[in-house]
Design a protein around this motif. Structure first.
Motif, short mmCIF file in Angstrom:
data_model
loop_
_atom_site.label_atom_id
_atom_site.label_comp_id
_atom_site.label_asym_id
_atom_site.label_seq_id
_atom_site.Cartn_x
_atom_site.Cartn_y
_atom_site.Cartn_z
N UNK A 1 10.05 -33.66 -0.91
CA UNK A 1 11.35 -33.12 -0.38
C UNK A 1 12.54 -33.90 -0.87
N UNK A 2 13.35 -33.21 -1.77
CA UNK A 2 14.72 -33.80 -2.11
C UNK A 2 14.54 -34.67 -3.08
N UNK A 3 13.10 -34.72 -3.68
CA UNK A 3 12.64 -35.64 -4.86
C UNK A 3 12.62 -37.11 -4.67
N UNK A 4 12.43 -37.20 -3.16
CA UNK A 4 12.44 -38.63 -2.68
C UNK A 4 10.82 -39.32 -2.73
N UNK A 5 11.11 -40.38 -3.69
CA UNK A 5 9.74 -40.98 -3.88
C UNK A 5 9.90 -42.58 -3.57
N UNK A 6 8.70 -43.16 -3.23
CA UNK A 6 8.97 -44.69 -2.55
C UNK A 6 7.70 -45.32 -3.45
N UNK A 7 8.06 -46.34 -4.19
CA UNK A 7 7.35 -47.25 -4.98
C UNK A 7 6.32 -47.71 -3.98
N UNK A 8 5.02 -48.32 -4.42
CA UNK A 8 4.42 -47.91 -5.37
C UNK A 8 3.94 -46.27 -5.34
N UNK A 9 3.15 -45.91 -4.27
CA UNK A 9 2.41 -44.64 -4.36
C UNK A 9 2.74 -44.05 -2.98
N UNK A 10 4.05 -43.58 -2.77
CA UNK A 10 4.33 -42.74 -1.40
C UNK A 10 5.57 -41.94 -1.97
N UNK A 11 5.54 -40.82 -1.20
CA UNK A 11 6.70 -39.96 -1.15
C UNK A 11 6.97 -39.25 0.25
N UNK A 12 8.41 -38.73 0.18
CA UNK A 12 8.68 -37.66 1.13
C UNK A 12 8.13 -36.43 0.83
N UNK A 13 7.33 -35.73 1.59
CA UNK A 13 6.91 -34.50 1.28
C UNK A 13 7.09 -33.60 2.61
N UNK A 14 6.80 -32.39 2.07
CA UNK A 14 7.20 -31.00 3.12
C UNK A 14 5.79 -31.08 4.24
N UNK A 15 6.06 -30.83 5.15
CA UNK A 15 5.08 -30.87 6.09
C UNK A 15 4.21 -29.33 6.28
N UNK A 16 4.98 -28.34 6.25
CA UNK A 16 4.47 -27.22 6.73
C UNK A 16 3.33 -26.60 5.74
#
Length: 220
Positions: free
Chosen positions: A86-101
């Protein structure tokens, strides 16, 4: 510090956090050996050591929750190459904002879609890496179009990577086809034209089934 708290009764710290409003909702996480300041309380997850002694009358030994994050260092494919971001949001070290659907709002399904294992799941505050509340990996996060997933996997997992300056291949999470001829569909907002706007060297291996049929099968 949660490590000091857990060790005070023969346990080891697994996770530490500050809560939102005197409840179990996580405002932000910390390392076990990191002080949580500016507050009178903290959320501590503790595990009983094998040699630890349980206070009298404390009841049976607790069963470890499989959804509790591991203290082992995380390894994974680069989050920027993960699918359905989602909107290329990543969270180090191994997490990201992703689409639920595409994944029913479940981080375990999301991580499995590219050969990883879910470590933790959460709803974010405002399209960023700040945790509004945590959820189990197998629990659906509803009422939102995105979720924060932390995934564990091999650092060299097979995930398509873009050339320098381009955008990584992103999928919708939906697989089409079957057997050896199946693939994940690209995300609806992903375009090859947007991803490869510069010179790219490509190596192609072509296998001509017609000639194989003519010469090998028919003796042509």
């Amino acid at each position: 510090r949660c490590d000091a708290y857990c060790s005070s009764f023969g346990h080891s710290c697994v996770a530490a956090a500050e809560e939102i409003a005197d409840n179990c909702d996580v405002l932000y996480t910390k390392r076990c050996d990191e002080a949580i300041t500016g507050t009178s309380d903290m959320l501590c997850t503790c595990r009983q050591d094998a040699a630890g002694s349980e206070p009298a009358g404390a009841g049976p030994e607790p069963v470890a929750d499989p959804a509790v994050p591991s203290t082992e260092p995380l390894t994974c494919a680069a989050p920027g190459t993960w699918p359905a971001l989602k909107d290329s949001v990543t969270c180090e070290p191994c997490a990201a904002l992703v689409r639920t659907e595409p994944f029913g709002g479940r981080c375990d399904k999301y991580c499995e879609s590219f050969g990883h294992t879910c470590v933790s799941a959460a709803e974010e505050v405002a399209d960023n890496c700040d945790v509004k509340y945590a959820a189990r990996c197998d629990e659906a996060i509803t009422g939102t179009s995105d979720m924060l997933c932390t995934c564990r996997g091999s650092a060299d997992a097979v995930i398509a990577r873009a050339p320098s300056g381009g955008e990584a291949w992103r999928t919708s999470g939906e697989r089409v086809g079957g057997g050896w001829c199946s693939a994940l569909k690209p995300a609806s907002d992903w375009s090859l034209l947007q991803s490869c706007g510069h010179s790219v060297q490509v190596s192609v291996l072509s296998y001509n089934l017609y000639w194989w049929n003519l010469f090998d099968r028919r003796g042509g």
